[in-house]
Enzyme design. Structure first.
Site, PDB file in Angstrom:
ATOM      1  N   LEU A 109       0.376  -1.226  -0.211  1.00 50.10           N
ATOM      2  CA  LEU A 109      -0.233  -0.010  -0.054  1.00 50.10           C
ATOM      3  C   LEU A 109       0.840   1.097   0.031  1.00 50.10           C
ATOM      4  CD1 LEU A 109      -2.702  -1.262   2.657  1.00 50.10           C
ATOM      5  CD2 LEU A 109      -2.836  -0.796   0.034  1.00 50.10           C
ATOM      6  N   ASP A 110       0.163   2.177  -0.890  1.00 49.95           N
ATOM      7  CA  ASP A 110       1.170   3.597  -1.035  1.00 49.95           C
ATOM      8  C   ASP A 110       1.340   4.355   0.979  1.00 49.95           C
ATOM      9  OD1 ASP A 110       1.202   3.767  -2.957  1.00 49.95           O
ATOM     10  OD2 ASP A 110      -0.544   4.863  -3.540  1.00 49.95           O
ATOM     11  N   LEU A 111       2.371   5.208   0.867  1.00 46.67           N
ATOM     12  CA  LEU A 111       2.666   5.366   2.069  1.00 46.67           C
ATOM     13  C   LEU A 111       1.362   6.586   3.070  1.00 46.67           C
ATOM     14  CD1 LEU A 111       5.419   7.146   3.720  1.00 46.67           C
ATOM     15  CD2 LEU A 111       4.632   9.274   2.540  1.00 46.67           C
ATOM     16  N   THR A 113      -1.641   5.296   2.571  1.00 44.41           N
ATOM     17  CA  THR A 113      -2.600   4.720   1.908  1.00 44.41           C
ATOM     18  C   THR A 113      -3.161   3.952   2.946  1.00 44.41           C
ATOM     19  OG1 THR A 113      -2.512   4.558  -0.268  1.00 44.41           O
ATOM     20  CG2 THR A 113      -4.132   2.885   0.822  1.00 44.41           C
ATOM     21  N   HIS A 200       0.049   2.922  -8.102  1.00 48.35           N
ATOM     22  CA  HIS A 200      -0.430   4.007  -7.429  1.00 48.35           C
ATOM     23  C   HIS A 200      -2.031   4.009  -8.759  1.00 48.35           C
ATOM     24  CE1 HIS A 200       2.440   7.237  -6.236  1.00 48.35           C
ATOM     25  NE2 HIS A 200       2.196   6.524  -5.495  1.00 48.35           N
TER      26      HIS A 200
END
Length: 247
Positions: A109-111, A113, A200
């Protein structure tokens, strides 16, 4: 170590549900030590018993399966010079040299998220979950910057369901997303289900229709749903039933 049922062990190794294993035992040759087994409830001593499927030995080395509600601001990496990592949120007994080599994340997961993150030492499960052939769905709770009126929601739904063209971002190439499902909660909030995991992806899909995701949280992977009682940054072991949902 206490004994475990054969059907549970085989289901965990990817042989299907426990119901599937019951059929498999009748149709295929499964031996425990030197005896063929037909009873799915047969008790196995994981450390001392040898289990063979059609002549091939099956390893039941004990694996870890954890669910975390990821906290924003943490990167999905074991090391990072700039940010804290999700591994920093684990207790010390899960950060031993041995486990540092084995324990890994299934689907990053993104930073910024939040949401469902799976940690495991089970490489076979990881391959099954991230392989494009498995077509495992992932659902995200999305809050948007701009409101979308009813007509606009219908247009976005149609584009996502038919597979939207997503522009390039940085070094990431443009791509056509697989057919996705969207459920609108209100004008600025939706649940989006995708079947792949491009860089993303959710943010880029909404950007492609002129909006911006301002809050993103993964709430499910396949049939496994995030335990909403977990505060952000908290984690726990998966239950047997939850493991079967991933099976």
């Amino acid at each position: 170590m206490a004994k475990e049922r054969l059907d549970k062990l085989l289901a965990r190794k990817g042989f299907g549900s426990r119901k599937d294993v019951k059929k498999l035992l009748r149709q295929q040759e499964v031996f425990v030590n030197n005896s063929r087994v037909f009873d799915s409830s047969f008790q196995i001593d994981v450390k001392n018993d040898n289990v063979f499927f059609n002549g091939e030995k099956i390893s039941f080395e004990e694996n870890y399966y954890l669910m975390m509600n990821k906290k924003a601001g943490y990167v999905c990496s074991s090391k990072d010079g700039e940010h804290s990592t999700v591994f920093d949120l684990l207790d010390e007994d899960l950060r031993t040299p041995y486990l540092q080599e084995k324990l890994h994340i299934v689907g990053r997961l993104d930073l910024d998220t939040e949401g469902l993150l799976i940690f495991t030492t089970d490489g076979e499960l990881t391959h099954r979950l991230i392989s494009p052939k498995s077509h495992i769905d992932k659902t995200y709770y999305c809050e948007l910057e701009h409101s979308e009126a009813e007509e606009s929601q219908k247009e976005i739904t149609k584009k996502f369901e038919s597979g939207i063209e997503v522009p390039a971002e940085g070094n990431e190439e443009a791509f056509k997303a697989e057919n996705a499902k969207i459920q609108w909660i209100n004008e600025k909030t939706a649940l989006l289900t995708i079947f792949e995991g491009k860089y993303h992806q959710v943010k880029r899909m909404f950007a492609a229709v002129g909006n911006k995701v301002v809050y993103l949280k993964r709430i499910s992977i396949g049939a496994l749903k995030l335990d909403e009682s977990l505060a952000t940054g908290e984690y726990r072991a998966l239950s047997e039933d939850e493991l079967e949902l991933l099976g």
